[in-house]
Design a protein around this motif. Structure first.
Motif, PDB file in Angstrom:
ATOM      1  N   LYS A 107       0.233  -1.785  -5.060  1.00 17.98           N
ATOM      2  CA  LYS A 107       0.882  -2.434  -6.189  1.00 17.98           C
ATOM      3  C   LYS A 107       1.297  -3.834  -5.774  1.00 17.98           C
ATOM      4  O   LYS A 107       1.628  -4.084  -4.614  1.00 17.98           O
TER       5      LYS A 107
ATOM      6  N   SER B  47      -2.939   3.910  -2.953  1.00 14.75           N
ATOM      7  CA  SER B  47      -2.939   2.909  -4.020  1.00 14.75           C
ATOM      8  C   SER B  47      -2.200   1.668  -3.535  1.00 14.75           C
ATOM      9  O   SER B  47      -1.578   1.677  -2.477  1.00 14.75           O
TER      10      SER B  47
ATOM     11  N   SER C 101       0.859  -1.194   0.000  1.00 17.52           N
ATOM     12  CA  SER C 101       0.000   0.000   0.000  1.00 17.52           C
ATOM     13  C   SER C 101       0.885   1.230   0.000  1.00 17.52           C
ATOM     14  O   SER C 101       1.907   1.267   0.687  1.00 17.52           O
TER      15      SER C 101
ATOM     16  N   GLU D  29      -3.350  10.403  -2.333  1.00 21.44           N
ATOM     17  CA  GLU D  29      -4.121   9.270  -2.844  1.00 21.44           C
ATOM     18  C   GLU D  29      -3.483   7.958  -2.415  1.00 21.44           C
ATOM     19  O   GLU D  29      -2.259   7.814  -2.436  1.00 21.44           O
TER      20      GLU D  29
END
Length: 151
Positions: free
Chosen positions: A90, A88, A80, A86
């Motif tokens: 991956k 996101s 995270s 923001e």
């Protein structure tokens, strides 16, 4: 009955290879300790998050390359991130753990993404998850299922 005994003489280089293979089997495996293994349970078919601490107690780097579980159709390692306000995530293929260091899977950082539950789970259940390392070591750990507020 005539039993003949065949004697073979190993070439010195072949004897060295055989000894190296035998000695390799006697080498110490990477030392990894997993603690605080837990799963955050969410309702419905939402993916779940797995958290734990993986400590490398050995003298050489270990590389975590993934995880699997008979309770889920897929287990992935994610990271995270927060950038420019923001959040996101991956997917991560591998994570190196230096000697003496601890890799923490926790909210807001690395976590195991547990997808496609094969059966229903409830708080208090125990789920086996196997961690895979590039050094050829697999380590199964029991993860305890906690509520949605599990950190």
């Amino acid at each position: 009955m005539n039993h003949s005994i065949r004697r073979y003489r190993l070439a010195p280089w072949l004897a060295g290879v055989v000894l190296a293979i035998c000695a390799g089997g006697a080498m110490a495996a990477p030392s990894v300790n997993v603690q605080h293994a837990r799963i955050r349970l969410l309702p419905g078919d939402l993916p779940l998050a797995g958290y734990c601490e993986v400590k490398n107690t050995g003298s050489a780097k270990v590389t975590l390359t993934g995880a699997s579980s008979p309770a889920f159709g897929g287990v992935m390692m994610h990271l995270s991130m927060h950038k420019n306000g923001e959040a996101s995530m991956k997917m991560v293929d591998k994570i190196d753990i230096a000697p003496g260091k601890t890799l923490r899977f926790a909210p807001g950082g690395y976590h195991l993404m547990l997808m496609n539950r094969k059966h229903s789970l409830k708080v208090g259940d125990v789920v086996p998850i196997t961690l895979h390392f590039s050094e050829g070591m697999d380590l199964e750990k029991k993860f305890r299922v906690g509520g949605a507020n599990t950190q």
